[in-house]
Design a protein around this motif. Structure first.
Motif, PDB file in Angstrom:
ATOM      1  N   ARG A  92       0.844  -1.190   0.000  1.00 36.93           N
ATOM      2  CA  ARG A  92       0.000   0.000   0.000  1.00 36.93           C
ATOM      3  C   ARG A  92       0.882   1.243   0.000  1.00 36.93           C
ATOM      4  O   ARG A  92       1.757   1.396   0.844  1.00 36.93           O
ATOM      5  CB  ARG A  92      -0.893   0.011   1.233  1.00 36.93           C
ATOM      6  N   VAL A  93       0.637   2.108  -0.944  1.00 37.88           N
ATOM      7  CA  VAL A  93       1.415   3.344  -1.051  1.00 37.88           C
ATOM      8  C   VAL A  93       0.558   4.489  -0.540  1.00 37.88           C
ATOM      9  O   VAL A  93      -0.537   4.724  -1.034  1.00 37.88           O
ATOM     10  CB  VAL A  93       1.825   3.609  -2.519  1.00 37.88           C
ATOM     11  N   GLN A  94       1.072   5.178   0.448  1.00 38.24           N
ATOM     12  CA  GLN A  94       0.344   6.318   0.977  1.00 38.24           C
ATOM     13  C   GLN A  94       0.893   7.574   0.323  1.00 38.24           C
ATOM     14  O   GLN A  94       2.099   7.811   0.329  1.00 38.24           O
ATOM     15  CB  GLN A  94       0.509   6.389   2.489  1.00 38.24           C
ATOM     16  N   LYS A  95      -0.002   8.353  -0.235  1.00 40.98           N
ATOM     17  CA  LYS A  95       0.416   9.577  -0.907  1.00 40.98           C
ATOM     18  C   LYS A  95       0.803  10.626   0.132  1.00 40.98           C
ATOM     19  O   LYS A  95       0.077  10.860   1.091  1.00 40.98           O
ATOM     20  CB  LYS A  95      -0.701  10.118  -1.797  1.00 40.98           C
ATOM     21  N   LYS A  96       1.952  11.228  -0.079  1.00 41.94           N
ATOM     22  CA  LYS A  96       2.409  12.276   0.818  1.00 41.94           C
ATOM     23  C   LYS A  96       2.479  13.564   0.023  1.00 41.94           C
ATOM     24  O   LYS A  96       3.123  13.615  -1.021  1.00 41.94           O
ATOM     25  CB  LYS A  96       3.790  11.933   1.372  1.00 41.94           C
ATOM     26  N   THR A  97       1.827  14.564   0.531  1.00 43.81           N
ATOM     27  CA  THR A  97       1.837  15.844  -0.173  1.00 43.81           C
ATOM     28  C   THR A  97       3.134  16.573   0.138  1.00 43.81           C
ATOM     29  O   THR A  97       3.617  16.560   1.271  1.00 43.81           O
ATOM     30  CB  THR A  97       0.650  16.711   0.252  1.00 43.81           C
ATOM     31  N   LYS A  98       3.690  17.202  -0.877  1.00 46.78           N
ATOM     32  CA  LYS A  98       4.928  17.954  -0.712  1.00 46.78           C
ATOM     33  C   LYS A  98       4.621  19.436  -0.859  1.00 46.78           C
ATOM     34  O   LYS A  98       3.853  19.832  -1.722  1.00 46.78           O
ATOM     35  CB  LYS A  98       5.949  17.540  -1.770  1.00 46.78           C
ATOM     36  N   LYS A  99       5.249  20.212  -0.027  1.00 51.04           N
ATOM     37  CA  LYS A  99       5.069  21.656  -0.117  1.00 51.04           C
ATOM     38  C   LYS A  99       6.119  22.229  -1.040  1.00 51.04           C
ATOM     39  O   LYS A  99       7.229  21.706  -1.154  1.00 51.04           O
ATOM     40  CB  LYS A  99       5.184  22.285   1.266  1.00 51.04           C
ATOM     41  N   LEU A 100       5.767  23.289  -1.689  1.00 55.22           N
ATOM     42  CA  LEU A 100       6.679  23.927  -2.636  1.00 55.22           C
ATOM     43  C   LEU A 100       7.922  24.454  -1.923  1.00 55.22           C
ATOM     44  O   LEU A 100       9.019  24.418  -2.476  1.00 55.22           O
ATOM     45  CB  LEU A 100       5.959  25.073  -3.352  1.00 55.22           C
ATOM     46  N   ALA A 101       7.780  24.881  -0.698  1.00 57.38           N
ATOM     47  CA  ALA A 101       8.912  25.431   0.045  1.00 57.38           C
ATOM     48  C   ALA A 101       9.939  24.348   0.370  1.00 57.38           C
ATOM     49  O   ALA A 101      11.133  24.629   0.467  1.00 57.38           O
ATOM     50  CB  ALA A 101       8.426  26.081   1.329  1.00 57.38           C
ATOM     51  N   THR A 102       9.480  23.103   0.528  1.00 56.72           N
ATOM     52  CA  THR A 102      10.410  22.034   0.903  1.00 56.72           C
ATOM     53  C   THR A 102      11.197  21.497  -0.278  1.00 56.72           C
ATOM     54  O   THR A 102      12.232  20.873  -0.088  1.00 56.72           O
ATOM     55  CB  THR A 102       9.655  20.872   1.566  1.00 56.72           C
ATOM     56  N   LEU A 103      10.701  21.706  -1.473  1.00 61.94           N
ATOM     57  CA  LEU A 103      11.424  21.219  -2.649  1.00 61.94           C
ATOM     58  C   LEU A 103      12.655  22.077  -2.890  1.00 61.94           C
ATOM     59  O   LEU A 103      12.599  23.300  -2.849  1.00 61.94           O
ATOM     60  CB  LEU A 103      10.524  21.263  -3.888  1.00 61.94           C
TER      61      LEU A 103
END
Length: 189
Positions: A92-103
């Motif tokens: 099972r793959v849980q989607k993790k949202t990424k913030k633009l500031a962290t990229l």
């Protein structure tokens, strides 16, 4: 009702519970819960189950997004043996949202990682190109063998050419001598 040996529930009368009956059952449950709390008979598990039941009832009347949260609470509680044994699905793959500031921009500039097969294919192509370069320069064993074979073939062809030229000269001289003899025999000069 259908006739015959096999009957099912679809042709029978249906009974629906009245909203008043449901309300009365809920009130009775609340009274039982209060009485148990007063008597101190309820265990921590029962109080947790009842609290979860209260949350479900109160959230059912609220918005749909909160009802999704209650379904997550139900899943967390577990059914049957699953509450005793915690099993996590590795697939099972849980989607993790990424913030633009962290990229970071370095993450975007980094080379994409290649699979093992892709890496092996690239290495194979590089090795083949390197071998072809050495082969063209005559530095490989196979290139040396090919050049030696080529030199032998050139020598054989030169010898064969000289032999053919010599045979051709002999034929020409033989033909001239024969024509000269026939002219001499005929008396022509």
């Amino acid at each position: 009702m259908p006739r015959g040996k096999f009957t099912n529930h679809k042709g029978r009368n249906r009974r629906f519970t009245n909203p008043e009956e449901l309300e009365e059952e809920r009130k009775k449950e609340e009274q039982k819960k209060r009485w148990r709390q007063q008597q101190g008979m309820s265990s921590s598990e029962e109080s947790e189950d009842e609290a979860a039941g209260d949350k479900k009832i109160s959230e059912g009347s609220e918005s749909g997004s909160e009802s999704e949260e209650s379904s997550e609470d139900e899943d967390a509680k577990g059914k049957g043996v699953s509450k005793l044994i915690e099993i996590e699905n590795p697939n099972r793959v849980q989607k993790k949202t990424k913030k633009l500031a962290t990229l970071n921009s370095t993450d975007l500039d980094a080379k994409p990682t290649l699979s093992r097969r892709e890496r092996e294919e690239i290495e194979k192509q590089k090795a083949q190109a390197h071998y072809q370069k050495l082969h063209a320069e005559g530095k490989t064993d196979q290139a040396r063998a090919d050049l030696a074979r080529l030199a032998i073939i050139k020598q054989q062809r030169e010898d064969a050419k000289k032999r053919r030229e010599a045979e051709q000269k002999e034929k020409d001289t033989a033909a001239k001598e024969k024509t000269a003899q026939t002219r001499k025999a005929l008396g022509k000069k």
